[in-house]
Design an enzyme around this catalytic site. Structure first.
Site, PDB file in Angstrom:
ATOM      1  CD  GLU A  12      -3.074  -1.284   2.310  1.00 39.72           C
ATOM      2  OE1 GLU A  12      -2.780  -0.166   3.309  1.00 39.72           O
ATOM      3  OE2 GLU A  12      -3.893  -2.019   2.291  1.00 39.72           O
ATOM      4  CG  HIS A  49      -8.977   6.481   2.156  1.00 42.59           C
ATOM      5  ND1 HIS A  49      -9.323   6.246   0.612  1.00 42.59           N
ATOM      6  CD2 HIS A  49      -8.257   5.295   2.641  1.00 42.59           C
ATOM      7  CE1 HIS A  49      -8.684   4.961   0.494  1.00 42.59           C
ATOM      8  NE2 HIS A  49      -8.396   4.643   1.521  1.00 42.59           N
ATOM      9  NE  ARG A  88      -4.490   5.216   3.372  1.00 43.88           N
ATOM     10  CZ  ARG A  88      -5.133   4.441   4.095  1.00 43.88           C
ATOM     11  NH1 ARG A  88      -5.584   4.999   5.273  1.00 43.88           N
ATOM     12  NH2 ARG A  88      -5.421   3.242   3.935  1.00 43.88           N
ATOM     13  CG  HIS A 115      -9.801   7.121   5.993  1.00 49.28           C
ATOM     14  ND1 HIS A 115     -10.696   5.894   6.176  1.00 49.28           N
ATOM     15  CD2 HIS A 115      -8.619   6.193   5.929  1.00 49.28           C
ATOM     16  CE1 HIS A 115     -10.294   4.902   6.181  1.00 49.28           C
ATOM     17  NE2 HIS A 115      -8.811   4.921   6.259  1.00 49.28           N
ATOM     18  NE  ARG A 153      -4.314   5.735   9.185  1.00 50.43           N
ATOM     19  CZ  ARG A 153      -4.786   4.661   8.426  1.00 50.43           C
ATOM     20  NH1 ARG A 153      -4.637   3.648   8.585  1.00 50.43           N
ATOM     21  NH2 ARG A 153      -5.627   4.934   7.394  1.00 50.43           N
TER      22      ARG A 153
END
Length: 540
Positions: free
Chosen positions: A123, A245, A291, A352, A387
Site C-alpha cells: 500500500e 482517504h 495518502r 478518514h 499515518r
C-alpha cells in the site's frame, strides 16, 4: 438520580483496540466494555486493507521503521515507531491464535502454516509487500473474531447502546483532578444516565472524522474520547493532521464506501474522467505515494478542472484476479451498477483518520492518573504528520497489549476511597427542539469540510473558529436545560474537537504532512508537535 455500578476497569469502545485490551486484561477483576451501538459499532469493522507487519524474509524491521518515519514527515516518535513495528509479527500471531484466517498466498496451504505462507499486499508509502489481510474485509474478520472471544469471556460485562458522557475525577488539589474514578454513561435503551465507578478507564473510542461532511467513517466517529479527556484535564496534540482517504466512492447511494488502498497497491490507476493519468505529475511514486500526497493531488486536479470526481481503474487486471482480491467491493459495487472488472470507479477524497489525539506515553497513560487512551483516540507518536496505510490496526493491537500490561503492573487495583456523586438530572426538562441539534450537526460538518479540509488558509480557519463559538453557545444552553440524548452528547463532543482541530491548525504556521495551508506553503527545518494544554492542567 442514577445508580452506581463498580468495576475495576472500564473500556470505552469496541474496536480492535478496546476488545484486545479487554481480552488482555481478563482475570484482573471486573471489566466493563462500552459500545455506543452493538459491538460492531467501530471503525475496525469497516477497515478493508489489512495490518502492516514485517513477515516476508525480503522485508526488514528497519525498512518498515524508515517507511513510517518518512510518511510521518518528521513528527513520528522514534521509540513509538520502533515498539510498534517490532511487535508486528507477535500481534499477527496473536490474531491468528484468536482465530483470524488471513488470506494465504497458496489457497491450498495449511491455515496454521508459518507467517511466510500468507499473502501480502503493498500500500501507499510502503517499500515492500507487508500488509497481511483477509481479502478486502480485514477489519470485519478481525472484529468478528474479537467479538466472539469477548462474548465467550464471562468475566467481561458488555454494555451496548451505552454513550459515555464524561470522565469522573476525584481527589483534587487546586483545580487539577488527581485521579480518574469512572464515567457517566447514557443508556440509550433505558433513556437514563448510569454512573460507572472504576480506578482505571481506557478510552478506545476512535477518531473524529464525522466532523467532516464527507467521510469513510461510520456514524460513531464523533471524537468522544478526545473531548472527554480534554474536559478531564488531559493534553491533546497534532489534531490538525486529519487524513483524507484519497478514494471513497462517489455515488449518492453509498457516500461513505471506502475503496481500499490495496487496490492501488495491486495496480489500480487514478485517471481523469477522460481516461488521462495524472498522479505522475505530482509524485514519482504515482499511485503508491503516501495518502496525503495522493489526496492533495486529487483535490487539486478536481478544483483546477472543475471536476466532481476522478476515477480509480483496475479493469486492466484479469477479472478473476479482481474478484479474488476484492470480493466484498466487487459485489457491493455491482449492486450499485458498477462492474469494476470492466469500468473505472468514480472516487473522491473523504475524511478518514485522526492522526492526532490525546497525548499518551508508550503504555497509553494520559495526564490523568488511571485514564488511558489507545487506538485512534490517542496521539502516541506513531503516525506523526501522516499515518502510513495499515499501521493503524497494528497500533491498536500493540498499544492494547502495552496498556493492559501497565494496568497489570499496578496491581492490586487501588480502591477508590472517595464518594462518587451520581448523575443528577432532576432539574432538566424534555426538549422538543431536536431539529436544532440536527441543524447544528449539519452546519458543523459543512463548514469544517469547506474551511478546515485538505487545503486551508488563515481566513478559512478564522471563519470556522467563529462558527464553532456560536455553536458552542447554543450547545451550552441545551446542555444545561434539556434532557441528555445521544445526538446531543455527540454534537457536544464534535464541536469541541472541531475547536481543537482549528486551534492546532492555526498554531502550525507551516505545511507538513496532512496539514497544507496556502498561507504557509513552506515546511520548517525543525519539526515540532502542536500540543494544546487545557486550562485545568495549566492552572496546576
Amino acid at each position: 438520580m442514577s445508580s452506581v455500578s463498580k468495576f475495576d476497569v472500564i473500556i470505552i469502545g469496541s474496536g480492535a483496540a478496546g476488545l484486545t485490551a479487554a481480552l488482555q486484561l481478563q482475570g484482573i477483576g471486573k471489566i466493563a466494555v462500552l459500545s455506543k451501538g452493538d459491538l460492531t459499532a467501530a471503525n475496525t469493522y469497516y477497515a478493508q486493507g489489512g495490518v502492516a507487519a514485517v513477515i516476508d524474509r525480503t522485508d526488514s524491521m528497519a525498512s518498515h521503521i524508515q517507511d513510517t518515519l518518512i510518511a510521518g514527515a518528521g513528527l513520528c516518535d522514534a521509540q513509538a515507531v520502533q515498539m510498534v513495528v517490532e511487535q508486528g509479527p507477535t500481534a499477527i500471531q496473536w490474531l491468528i491464535d484468536q482465530g483470524v484466517h488471513f488470506t494465504l498466498a497458496d489457497q491450498q496451504a495449511d491455515p496454521q502454516a508459518p507467517l511466510a505462507q500468507y499473502h501480502l499486499t503493498q500500500e501507499g508509502g510502503h517499500s515492500h509487500r507487508r500488509v497481511i489481510h483477509v481479502g478486502d474485509s480485514t477489519g470485519l474478520a478481525i472484529s468478528d473474531v474479537l467479538i466472539k472471544r469477548v462474548r465467550e469471556t464471562p468475566a467481561l460485562t458488555l454494555l451496548e447502546n451505552a454513550f459515555a458522557i464524561d470522565i469522573i475525577t476525584t481527589a483534587k488539589w487546586g483545580q487539577y483532578p488527581a485521579r480518574c474514578a469512572g464515567v457517566y454513561v447514557w443508556d440509550a435503551r433505558l433513556a437514563k444516565v448510569q454512573t460507572l465507578q472504576a480506578p482505571y478507564v481506557i478510552l478506545a473510542t476512535g477518531g473524529a472524522s464525522k466532523a467532516y461532511l464527507y467521510t469513510s467513517n461510520p456514524d460513531v466517529a464523533t471524537g468522544d474520547g478526545i473531548a472527554m479527556a480534554w474536559r478531564a484535564g488531559c493534553r491533546v496534540a497534532n489534531l490538525e493532521f486529519n487524513q483524507f482517504h484519497p478514494t471513497c466512492l462517489y455515488h449518492p447511494k453509498a457516500p461513505c464506501l471506502l475503496i481500499t488502498e490495496a487496490m492501488r497497491g495491486e495496480g489500480g490507476r487514478l485517471l481523469l474522467p477522460n481516461g488521462e493519468s495524472f498522479m505522475s505529475q505530482y509524485d514519482v511514486r504515482a499511485e503508491l505515494a503516501p495518502r496525503d500526497i495522493v489526496a492533495r493531488a486529487i483535490d487539486d486536479v478536481m478544483k483546477r478542472r472543475g471536476l466532481d470526481h476522478v476515477c480509480l481503474d483496475i479493469s486492466h487486471r484479469p477479472p478473476a484476479f479482481v474478484r479474488e482480491h476484492f470480493p466484498m467491493l466487487y459485489k457491493k459495487l455491482l449492486t450499485l451498477g458498477i462492474d469494476m472488472t470492466r469500468e473505472p470507479i468514480p472516487v473522491v477524497p473523504a475524511a478518514h483518520y485522526t492522526c492526532g489525539g490525546v497525548v499518551t506515553d508508550l503504555q497509553g497513560r494520559t495526564d490523568l492518573p488511571g485514564l488511558f487512551a489507545i487506538g485512534e483516540t490517542a496521539c502516541t507518536g506513531l503516525h506523526g504528520a501522516n499515518r502510513m496505510a495499515s499501521n493503524s490496526l497494528l497500533e491498536c493491537l500493540v498499544f492494547a497489549f502495552s496498556t493492559a500490561q501497565a494496568i497489570r503492573d499496578e496491581a492490586p487495583v487501588p480502591a477508590l476511597t472517595h464518594s462518587i456523586p451520581a448523575w443528577d438530572d432532576s432539574q432538566v426538562t424534555n426538549s422538543n427542539e431536536d431539529v436544532v441539534i440536527s441543524h447544528n450537526w449539519a452546519e458543523l460538518r459543512r463548514f469544517m469540510w469547506d474551511y478546515v479540509g485538505i487545503v486551508r488558509t488563515n481566513k478559512r480557519l478564522a471563519r470556522a473558529q467563529h462558527r464553532i463559538a456560536l455553536l458552542q453557545a447554543e450547545i451550552a444552553e441545551y446542555y444545561g436545560n434539556y434532557k441528555i440524548s445521544s445526538d446531543l452528547i455527540e454534537l457536544r463532543n464534535l464541536v469541541l474537537v472541531a475547536e481543537l482541530i482549528v486551534r492546532c491548525a492555526q498554531a502550525r504556521q507551516e505545511s507538513r504532512g496532512l496539514h497544507y495551508t496556502l498561507d504557509y506553503p513552506q515546511t520548517d527545518a525543525v519539526a515540532k508537535d502542536t500540543v494544546l494544554v487545557p486550562q485545568i492542567l495549566s492552572a496546576k
